[in-house]
Design a protein around this motif. Sequence first.
Motif: not given
Length: 355
Positions: A289, A309, A313, A336, A351, A354
Motif C-alpha cells: 500500500v 480491494a 472490503m 478511506l 483492507l 483484501s
Amino acid sequence: MTDLIARRIRQDVQSMHAYAIQDSRGLIKLDAMENPHTLPPELRRQLGERLAELALNRYPGDRVNDLRRALAAHAGMPDGFDIMLGNGSDELISLLAMACDVPGASILAPLPGFVMYGMSAQLQGLKFIGVDLTPDFELDERAMLAAIEQHRPSVVYLAYPNNPTANLWDDAVIERIVTAAPGLVVIDEAYQPFAGRSYIDRVAKHPHVLLMRTMSKFGLAGVRIGYMMGPRQLIAEVDKVRPPYNISVLNCEAALFALAHQDEFARQAEDIRRQRQVIQAVLAAMPQVKAWPSDANMILVRVPDAAKAFDGMKSRGVLVKNVSKMHPLLANCLRLTVGTAGENERMLAALQASL
C-alpha cells in the motif's frame, strides 16, 4: 417516453451520469468523509426539544441572519466581508456558475478534484478547464499559470485541502495562481476542521478571492449548510441568484445549536485527527500500500488492484470509495474516510485481508 426525452431534455444532460450514492446499509460507512461521531444523549435531547418548537408552517425568516452572524464569528470573517449561505457547498458552486455566466466564461480547477466544479460548469453551459496535478498530487504551477493565461477563466477553484487527494498545496504556489487569476478565485476549505492551515488570514489581501466552507465536515453532513465569505459588494452580486428560503428552519436551527456547542465538535475533530495518525502508521507498515499524507478526514491509498480491494472490503462489511476510475492519476486508488477507533480497526483489517 424515449422520444419525449430526446426532444425535450438537453443532449449533454442525457449523456451525463447522475451523482452516485453507494448503498451503505449493513456496512461500516467510510466512503463519504462524514464525521463518524454523534452527539451525546443529553445534547440530542436538547436539540430535539429545540427543533420541536419551530414553526414549520412558516417560511424561514430572520433566524437565517442569526446563523450568518454566528458563522461569520465562528470563521473569523474579515472586516468588510459578507457571508452567504447555501444548501451545502454544492448549491454555492452552482450559484457561482450561474452568476458568472457571461459570454466566453469558463471555470478552471486542478484535477483530480471535487466533481461539482466541472459539473456546475457543464450544467450552466460553461467551458470547464481541468489542469492535471503532478503524479504526487501537487499543483503543477507552470501548467496552471499557462492555462490561466490562455483561457482567462471567470472562476478558479482551489480546494484547500483537496478532495480526493487530501493534501494542502504549497502556499507560495497558491499565491502566484491567485495573483495571476483574472476573475474570481474560490478557496474551498470544506475540510478545514482537520487541516493544519487555513487561508482565512490571507483572503482579505485579494479583492477577487472568495472563501467557501461547509458544516458537513464540521459534523452536520445531514443538515446541508454551506457558506461563502468574500468582499461585501461581490457577495451581494452572487447572492442575487440564490433561491429564496434555500435554508430550512430545521437546518438553520440545528446549525445554530451546533455552533453553540462547538467545543463538542472540536473534540470530535481532534479525535478524527488522532485516528488519522493511527491509520497512517498502520498503512505505512503495509508493503503493498502507498498512502499519501493527509490534512483532511480521508486518506488516499494506492493498492495493487483497487477493484479487488474494494470488493473484498465490502464483502467484509466495510464501504470505502473506489476512485480509481475518476482520473488516470488515481489509478488503483481508494479513498478511506477516517472513522471511529473501532471502525478504523475493522477497515484496516478488511483492507489487509483484501490485498
